[in-house]
Scaffold this motif. Sequence first.
Motif, short mmCIF file in Angstrom:
data_model
loop_
_atom_site.label_atom_id
_atom_site.label_comp_id
_atom_site.label_asym_id
_atom_site.label_seq_id
_atom_site.Cartn_x
_atom_site.Cartn_y
_atom_site.Cartn_z
N TYR A 107 0.73 -1.10 -0.37
CA TYR A 107 0.42 0.08 -0.35
C TYR A 107 1.17 1.26 -0.43
N VAL A 108 1.05 1.83 -1.21
CA VAL A 108 2.01 3.32 -1.39
C VAL A 108 1.46 3.72 -0.57
N PRO A 109 1.96 4.84 -0.03
CA PRO A 109 1.29 6.37 0.12
C PRO A 109 0.69 6.97 -0.71
N ALA A 110 0.07 7.87 -0.77
CA ALA A 110 -1.31 8.37 -1.78
C ALA A 110 -0.21 9.83 -1.56
N GLY A 111 0.23 10.18 -1.01
CA GLY A 111 1.64 11.15 -1.45
C GLY A 111 0.27 12.74 -1.03
N GLY A 112 -1.35 13.08 -0.64
CA GLY A 112 -1.95 14.34 -0.06
C GLY A 112 -1.98 15.24 -1.87
N ASP A 113 -2.29 16.24 -1.60
CA ASP A 113 -2.64 17.12 -2.84
C ASP A 113 -1.81 17.54 -3.63
N GLU A 114 -0.36 18.28 -3.02
CA GLU A 114 0.39 19.29 -3.61
C GLU A 114 1.28 18.22 -3.58
N PRO A 115 1.86 18.15 -5.02
CA PRO A 115 2.93 17.27 -6.39
C PRO A 115 3.88 18.20 -5.86
N ASP A 116 4.44 18.76 -4.27
CA ASP A 116 5.76 19.55 -4.59
C ASP A 116 6.00 18.66 -2.94
N PRO A 117 7.67 18.15 -3.56
CA PRO A 117 7.79 17.61 -1.82
C PRO A 117 8.77 18.82 -0.80
N ALA A 118 9.25 19.50 -2.03
CA ALA A 118 9.39 20.77 -1.12
C ALA A 118 8.43 21.31 0.37
N THR A 119 7.01 21.69 -0.85
CA THR A 119 6.42 22.12 0.46
C THR A 119 5.34 20.97 1.31
N ASN A 120 5.77 19.75 0.61
CA ASN A 120 4.14 18.65 1.49
C ASN A 120 4.64 17.60 1.55
N PRO A 121 5.51 17.81 2.76
CA PRO A 121 5.41 16.02 3.62
C PRO A 121 4.99 15.31 3.26
N LYS A 122 3.79 14.67 3.24
CA LYS A 122 3.10 13.77 2.53
C LYS A 122 3.35 13.23 1.16
N PHE A 123 3.74 14.42 0.05
CA PHE A 123 4.69 13.74 -1.27
C PHE A 123 5.90 13.62 -1.28
N ALA A 124 6.38 13.99 -0.21
CA ALA A 124 7.83 13.53 -0.07
C ALA A 124 8.26 12.49 0.75
N HIS A 125 7.63 11.38 1.31
CA HIS A 125 7.23 10.23 2.45
C HIS A 125 6.92 9.61 1.05
N LYS A 126 5.80 9.76 -0.30
CA LYS A 126 5.71 8.85 -1.28
C LYS A 126 6.98 9.06 -2.12
N LEU A 127 7.30 10.02 -2.34
CA LEU A 127 8.39 9.32 -3.46
C LEU A 127 9.82 9.01 -2.87
N GLU A 128 10.33 8.52 -1.15
CA GLU A 128 11.30 8.09 -0.46
C GLU A 128 10.57 6.85 -0.37
N PHE A 129 9.37 6.92 -0.76
CA PHE A 129 8.85 4.94 -0.54
C PHE A 129 8.91 4.28 -1.80
N LEU A 130 8.94 4.95 -3.00
CA LEU A 130 9.37 4.42 -3.94
C LEU A 130 10.53 4.28 -4.05
N ALA A 131 11.45 5.37 -3.74
CA ALA A 131 12.50 4.69 -3.88
C ALA A 131 13.81 3.76 -3.08
N ASN A 132 13.32 4.15 -1.93
CA ASN A 132 13.26 3.04 -1.09
C ASN A 132 12.81 1.52 -1.98
N MET A 133 11.18 1.45 -2.40
CA MET A 133 11.60 0.05 -3.03
C MET A 133 12.07 -0.43 -4.16
N ALA A 134 12.79 0.43 -4.95
CA ALA A 134 13.30 0.36 -6.02
C ALA A 134 14.94 0.14 -5.36
N LYS A 135 15.05 0.27 -4.34
CA LYS A 135 16.47 -0.22 -4.35
C LYS A 135 16.38 -1.45 -3.42
#
Length: 262
Positions: A107-135
């Motif tokens: 269950y990958v994080p949804a990422g919130g509403d704003e697609p900007d990791p600098a201003t939206n911690p939920k989106f940053a979390h989603k991208l980190e989760f995906l990067a760790n899946m790739a690793k």
Amino acid sequence: MTTTICTWNINSVRLRADIVLRLLAEQAPDVLCLQETKSPVDKIPLQVFADAGYGHIVAEGNKGYNGVAILSRLPLVDAGTMAFCDTGHARHCAATLPNGLTVHNFYVPAGGDEPDPATNPKFAHKLEFLANMAKWGAGTSPAKSVLVGDLNIAPRADDVWSHKQLLKVVSHTPVEVEALEKARTDGGWIDTTRADIPEGPLYSWWSYRSKDWSNADKGRRLDHVWATADAGHVAGSTRILRDVRGWEKPSDHAPIIAGFAP
């Protein structure tokens, strides 16, 4: 004979136990992977599912949010869980079937509403989760495995109702699509849904906000079935159970079923 695996974001397993039972009765998958169970493991109605023939379970849970579970009528061996991000969120579990096939439920994080990791911690979390899946995929090179779940990204232009209108909407932004594709390719996964249904619009989620969701058909393919080349995917076996989205008190996701060699 095939082993059938179904994936479904149920949006509360306790609230929707009745339609889980209906799905099990009507479709009889060998394995059902649920996401967003929203329940500690000890609060999942395990006996209800056992009485329906699904007495084997591997699960991780949080109270009121997240949560993943694998229900099976075949014996399961717990294959462990991974956090991917240090949040305490229950977003992955895995189990191995008697034939040696390992099923990973995500269950990958949804990422919130704003697609900007600098201003939206939920989106940053989603991208980190995906990067760790790739690793993880690159580091372990999974074999004889299936990866299913609500990955919360619709990667292709025909996986959304309007590619142009959703390019800046979380779940279809280029940065998410790139991250998901890296996780898929680095792990050597095949998108079996699109292998079976290579062309045309294909959705598994329709918003609760749409009163006439079916006719409006503003969907997204957020749910996925991936497999390694040696997993024994049965060509042409994938089905998205769209009608389930229209059941009484439904999840906003439809289940996906795919078949694998016994």
